[in-house]
Every structure is written in C-alpha cells, then in structure tokens.
Design a protein around this motif. Structure first.
Motif, PDB file in Angstrom:
ATOM      1  N   LYS A 171      31.964 -51.708   8.927  1.00  0.00           N
ATOM      2  CA  LYS A 171      31.013 -52.916   9.034  1.00  0.00           C
ATOM      3  C   LYS A 171      31.164 -53.216   6.830  1.00  0.00           C
ATOM      4  CE  LYS A 171      26.110 -52.527   6.491  1.00  0.00           C
ATOM      5  NZ  LYS A 171      24.706 -51.964   6.751  1.00  0.00           N
ATOM      6  N   GLN A 172      32.302 -51.906   6.493  1.00  0.00           N
ATOM      7  CA  GLN A 172      32.857 -52.529   5.055  1.00  0.00           C
ATOM      8  C   GLN A 172      33.752 -53.238   5.105  1.00  0.00           C
ATOM      9  OE1 GLN A 172      35.512 -50.593   3.708  1.00  0.00           O
ATOM     10  NE2 GLN A 172      35.490 -49.741   1.725  1.00  0.00           N
ATOM     11  N   SER A 173      34.902 -52.587   6.344  1.00  0.00           N
ATOM     12  CA  SER A 173      36.270 -53.596   6.192  1.00  0.00           C
ATOM     13  C   SER A 173      35.547 -55.079   6.172  1.00  0.00           C
ATOM     14  CB  SER A 173      37.182 -53.052   7.940  1.00  0.00           C
ATOM     15  OG  SER A 173      36.237 -51.175   7.335  1.00  0.00           O
ATOM     16  N   ALA A 174      34.396 -55.764   7.436  1.00  0.00           N
ATOM     17  CA  ALA A 174      34.170 -56.866   7.867  1.00  0.00           C
ATOM     18  C   ALA A 174      33.961 -57.512   6.407  1.00  0.00           C
ATOM     19  CB  ALA A 174      33.003 -56.686   9.008  1.00  0.00           C
ATOM     20  N   GLN A 175      32.975 -56.700   5.758  1.00  0.00           N
ATOM     21  CA  GLN A 175      32.597 -57.357   4.199  1.00  0.00           C
ATOM     22  C   GLN A 175      33.579 -57.673   3.176  1.00  0.00           C
ATOM     23  OE1 GLN A 175      29.780 -54.423   3.254  1.00  0.00           O
ATOM     24  NE2 GLN A 175      28.293 -54.895   3.865  1.00  0.00           N
ATOM     25  N   LEU A 176      34.593 -57.438   3.760  1.00  0.00           N
ATOM     26  CA  LEU A 176      35.737 -57.226   2.726  1.00  0.00           C
ATOM     27  C   LEU A 176      36.512 -58.795   3.436  1.00  0.00           C
ATOM     28  CD1 LEU A 176      37.522 -56.694   0.701  1.00  0.00           C
ATOM     29  CD2 LEU A 176      39.034 -55.202   2.032  1.00  0.00           C
ATOM     30  N   LEU A 177      37.028 -58.445   4.640  1.00  0.00           N
ATOM     31  CA  LEU A 177      37.810 -59.739   5.841  1.00  0.00           C
ATOM     32  C   LEU A 177      36.447 -60.166   4.737  1.00  0.00           C
ATOM     33  CD1 LEU A 177      38.297 -57.480   8.073  1.00  0.00           C
ATOM     34  CD2 LEU A 177      40.484 -58.722   6.983  1.00  0.00           C
ATOM     35  N   ASP A 178      35.707 -60.779   5.645  1.00  0.00           N
ATOM     36  CA  ASP A 178      34.606 -61.979   4.743  1.00  0.00           C
ATOM     37  C   ASP A 178      35.083 -62.451   4.386  1.00  0.00           C
ATOM     38  OD1 ASP A 178      33.556 -62.193   7.643  1.00  0.00           O
ATOM     39  OD2 ASP A 178      31.453 -61.016   7.657  1.00  0.00           O
ATOM     40  N   LEU A 179      35.773 -62.155   3.369  1.00  0.00           N
ATOM     41  CA  LEU A 179      35.573 -62.371   2.403  1.00  0.00           C
ATOM     42  C   LEU A 179      36.661 -63.853   2.041  1.00  0.00           C
ATOM     43  CD1 LEU A 179      35.334 -59.814  -0.331  1.00  0.00           C
ATOM     44  CD2 LEU A 179      33.659 -61.350   0.065  1.00  0.00           C
ATOM     45  N   PHE A 180      38.054 -63.565   2.701  1.00  0.00           N
ATOM     46  CA  PHE A 180      39.460 -64.424   2.761  1.00  0.00           C
ATOM     47  C   PHE A 180      39.372 -64.904   4.254  1.00  0.00           C
ATOM     48  CE2 PHE A 180      40.539 -60.108   1.648  1.00  0.00           C
ATOM     49  CZ  PHE A 180      41.107 -60.288   0.855  1.00  0.00           C
ATOM     50  N   LEU A 181      37.767 -64.792   5.165  1.00  0.00           N
ATOM     51  CA  LEU A 181      37.903 -65.811   6.304  1.00  0.00           C
ATOM     52  C   LEU A 181      36.550 -67.168   6.237  1.00  0.00           C
ATOM     53  CD1 LEU A 181      37.123 -63.059   8.813  1.00  0.00           C
ATOM     54  CD2 LEU A 181      39.119 -64.550   8.917  1.00  0.00           C
ATOM     55  N   THR A 182      36.307 -67.048   4.901  1.00  0.00           N
ATOM     56  CA  THR A 182      35.072 -68.513   4.759  1.00  0.00           C
ATOM     57  C   THR A 182      35.928 -69.332   3.350  1.00  0.00           C
ATOM     58  OG1 THR A 182      33.173 -68.989   4.359  1.00  0.00           O
ATOM     59  CG2 THR A 182      33.650 -66.805   3.024  1.00  0.00           C
TER      60      THR A 182
END
Ligand code: GLU
Length: 485
Positions: free
Chosen positions: A374-385
């Motif tokens: 979950k925490q990894s996805a939160q971080l990755l989402d910052l790059f994917l948008t």
C-alpha cells in the motif's frame, strides 16, 4: 496410517489471524507428512453462524496460499464439497449426528433429558450460592428409555446429554505439544450433545466428524483443551479412533492481552488490505508458537514445509508483534521478482501504468524503500500522474529560506535541458551550481517540488523517474508557495 488434518472454522465473522495460524500449522503438518489438508465448516450454531461470512473466510485462506486437498471449495463463486468424506459443511450433516446420538443412547452412553431451562437455572443458582462449580444433575440420567420415547411422542421438548462417568479421580489427555494433561475428576458434568432445537453442539459434531473423516491429527488453540477432552470421551463412547491432538500456544498482543475477535484484533483481510504480502504473513504466523531451533526467521512456504516439526511447537504464549511483521514484509518485498512485485502492487495503484519499462525502472529504483504494498503504491502513484499536489508539510518547507531562489534556478536549469528525462549527472550538475544552498535547505524543497512531500525517496533517485515536463510543471506549482528571501 496416512496423515489427515483439518482446519474447521466456524463462520462467525471475519477470518481472524489466530485462526489462520491454526490453519497454517495444520497445513504445514499435512504437507510435511505428505498427507491431506481438509477444510470443514462448523456451522451448526444457529445463533452465531453467518452465511455471509463464509465466502470471505474461504477467500482469505486462499489468499494466504493454504490450498486444501479436500473439503468445502469455492469454484467460480460457488461452494461445493470435494472429497470422499463429505459433505464438509456440518449444516448438511445433521442426520449423521442424530444417528450417532441415537447410537450412544442405545449403548447407554447418552440420554434424553427433559429438564427445562428454569430447572437448570435453579440448579445453577444453587451451585453458585454454595460456591460450587455447576454441573447439571438430571433426573433423566437413568430414566427408562421407553418412558423417554413416550414423552417425545407426546411432544415434550428434550435435549440429548452425554452420560459422563462420575467416579473418575481425574481425566487424562495426551497432548502433542504439552505432554500429558490432567483434568480434575469433578470438572465435567453431563454435557449436551444435541440441543433442544435439534442441532448438535460443537463438541459433538466435531468429535463425530473428526472420526468419520479419518482425521489423524488435530492442531488447535489452547482454549480448546477442555473441548478436546469431551471430544475424546465422545469418540471413545462411539468406539471411534481418536485423532492425536496438539494445543497451540495462546497469542497475546503487545500489551499481553489475548488476541481474539472479541478484543477487536485484526482479520487476515486487514493485513491484506494494508499491503502485506501473503508470504510475509504466512512467515510471521509460522513463528507464533513454533521455531525451527535455528536463528533463521525468514522463510518461504516451501521451506516452512520442509522444516516444520512438532518438536518446534511450544506451549508458552506467543506475542503478535506488528513491528516484526512489518520487518518481515519488507524482506519479502525485497525478495520478490520484478514481475511478481508488479502484479502485487498494481492492485493498490490508483493511477494507470502507461509506460511499463519506466514503471519497472521505478520499481527497481524504489524497491529498497518499500515496506508495504500500500505504501509502495502511494509512493509510485506520485510518479504516475500529472496531477500534482503538495502536502501541508511541503507547503511549510517551501516557505523557508532560499527555497524561492533554489526553485527559480531549478526551473531555469530544466528549461535549458533539451531532453525528456534528466540523468543523475544532470542532477549533479545542478547541485554543483547551487553550492551556496546546502543539506536539507537544498534537498527538502526540491523533493517537495518533485513529489509534493519533503520525505520519502532520495532526490537523486526520483529526478530520473519523472519526465522533464513533469518536473517543470511541478516546480512551477511549488514555486507559488515560496516567499521572497
Ligand atoms: N469450529 C471451531 C472453532 O472455530 C473449531 C475448533 C477445532 O475443533 O479445532 O473454534
């Protein structure tokens, strides 16, 4: 004798982590001994069983990776019994329990009891007044069978009770974990087998099924010790073979309180949703009351199967340490293959992955900072948008000294680079040009201008993961929050 073990949950709510530990130990024992692992559903308690809890419970166990060879299975959304000893839902076996109860009555090992609830309550009250433990004393214990049958024909409500031997000094139970366990001779009364509503009590249906399903070993929680005793008495009275039983240690939380559904402890699903890997949870649960007698703590399922041994089970209480679980999760995340990790993280992402190769690069660059999916996805989402927001902490940081000048130079630097992505060397070049802004005065505002938060990832990693366009757009937003030096 072939090893046959079972996990037999009652669908009274979510799949609690303690129950999952029980399921796991049974599973490991079965696999280690090339035996069968069976899932049986104990749903004869009309008040507590919830139909709606069943499928989520089965799905949780499937998620954990405990594949059963026999029992109730979920196939394309439908539940079905699979195996030679079904049905595997006790609700569908009521006639079997009735038949076995009649057999016990015929043998003189059980009896119809017509006491009503008030009479029983009165006995309870009297025992309480005399400071004695309550054991029912039924006038029907030695009642003539034909008279009982007449009463039944007349429609009198009844339950069926086990005729517990009264002369025992003590009862003994062989426990695979604790050795010989002794219970005082006066600890048991004539307990109920079949309730007034015609449904069997847990101890009866469980004892009958364990024997009919040829269960060889049972591993269950310590709280079932006295149930195990009753179940063995029932099995012996029916001339059944008794499975060998091992009682697992109690699980306590960090405050030394027993972990249980009643105290609101967490479900298997909670950890799944928080982004724990099934392999990490499985590893963690295996260490609650078992050890490999080595220093090793990191295990995959296959290794657990190989190393599992009853000798490693211990009776002293185990502590459910969430920090340790997180630590193990981090290690399991690091051990994941790129493809595997991608599949797991995708479930948690809010934004789509438009460039698979870039995403892979993000994973390998950021992997070392992952703690949960979950925490990894939160971080990755910052790059994917392309949507960019600053958190309150970031806004505060940007108000600080030298931020304005730093970001102004950063934007100018980016503008003059004629490429889609910056390299690490480019970044170093910029850093050199800002010699007068050092340490956190340099890194924090810049990080805020890249990912909207002052902490998280090393700046030199993240500048390579955002396009120049994204970096520029974000820096311009961040600049608005800075103030004149
Ligand atoms: N249905 C029982 C429970 O969920 C099973 C206990 C057992 O027999 O292992 O507690």
């Amino acid at each position: 004798m072939s090893v046959r073990v079972r996990y037999a949950p009652s669908p009274t709510g979510y799949q609690h982590v303690g129950g999952a530990r029980t399921a796991l130990f049974n599973y490991l024992f079965a696999k280690k001994n090339k035996g069968s692992f069976i899932l049986r559903i104990e749903d004869t308690d009309q008040d507590r069983s919830q139909e709606s809890a069943l499928i989520p419970l089965i799905e949780s166990l499937m998620w954990l990776g405990l594949k059963w060879d026999e029992g109730l299975i979920l196939k394309k959304g439908q539940l079905e019994s699979q195996g030679f000893y079904g049905p595997y839902r006790q609700k569908n076996r009521i006639s079997i329990y009735k038949e076995k109860a009649l057999e016990l009555i015929k043998k003189g090992k059980a009896y119809y009891c017509f006491m009503n609830l008030e009479e029983e309550a009165l006995q309870k009250q009297q025992a309480l007044q005399q400071d004695m433990s309550f054991k029912v004393s039924s006038p029907y214990r030695d009642f003539d069978l034909s008279q009982s049958e007449k009463k039944i024909q007349d429609g009198e409500p009844f339950c069926i009770r086990f005729k517990t031997e009264k002369t025992k000094q003590s009862y003994q139970l062989k426990d695979l974990v604790r050795g010989d366990v002794s219970f005082p001779g006066d600890s048991l009364g004539d307990f109920i087998l079949i309730r007034r509503d015609g449904f069997p009590v847990y101890n009866f249906s469980c004892a009958v099924d364990d024997s009919l399903m040829k269960i060889s070993h049972v591993f269950r929680g310590e709280e079932h010790l006295s149930n195990s005793l009753k179940q063995q008495m029932i099995q012996k009275a029916l001339d059944f073979k008794c499975p060998q039983i091992g009682h697992l240690s109690i699980i306590l939380d960090k405050n030394k309180k027993k972990l249980s559904k009643r105290t609101g402890s967490k479900s298997l699903d909670y950890y799944r949703q928080e982004g724990y890997l099934a392999s990490a949870l499985l590893n963690f649960l295996a260490l609650l009351g078992w050890n490999s007698k080595t220093q090793q703590e990191f295990f995959y399922k296959e290794e657990l199967i190989e190393k599992f041994n009853i000798k490693g089970l211990n009776s002293s209480s185990a502590i459910f340490d969430e920090d340790k679980l997180l630590w193990l999760n981090e290690k399991h995340l690091k051990g994941q293959s790129e493809e595997g990790l991608m599949k797991e993280i995708k479930v948690f992402l809010k934004n789509p992955i438009s460039d698979k190769n870039l995403f892979k690069k993000m994973l390998s660059s950021l992997k070392s900072s992952f703690k949960t999916l979950k925490q990894s996805a939160q971080l990755l989402d910052l790059f994917l948008t392309d949507h960019f927001e600053l958190n309150p902490k970031a806004k505060d940081i940007l108000k600080g000294e030298k931020s304005k000048s730093l970001l102004t130079h950063w934007i100018a630097f980016l503008n003059q680079k004629d490429k889609d992505y910056l390299s690490l060397d480019d970044f170093k070049e910029f850093q050199k040009s800002q010699k007068n802004i050092k340490g956190s005065l340099f890194f924090k505002p810049l990080r805020c201008a890249c990912i909207g938060q002052p902490e998280g990832v090393e700046i030199k990693i993240l500048v390579e993961l955002l396009s120049k366009k994204q970096l520029l757009q974000r820096a311009k937003v961040a600049l608005k929050y800075t103030r004149k030096d």
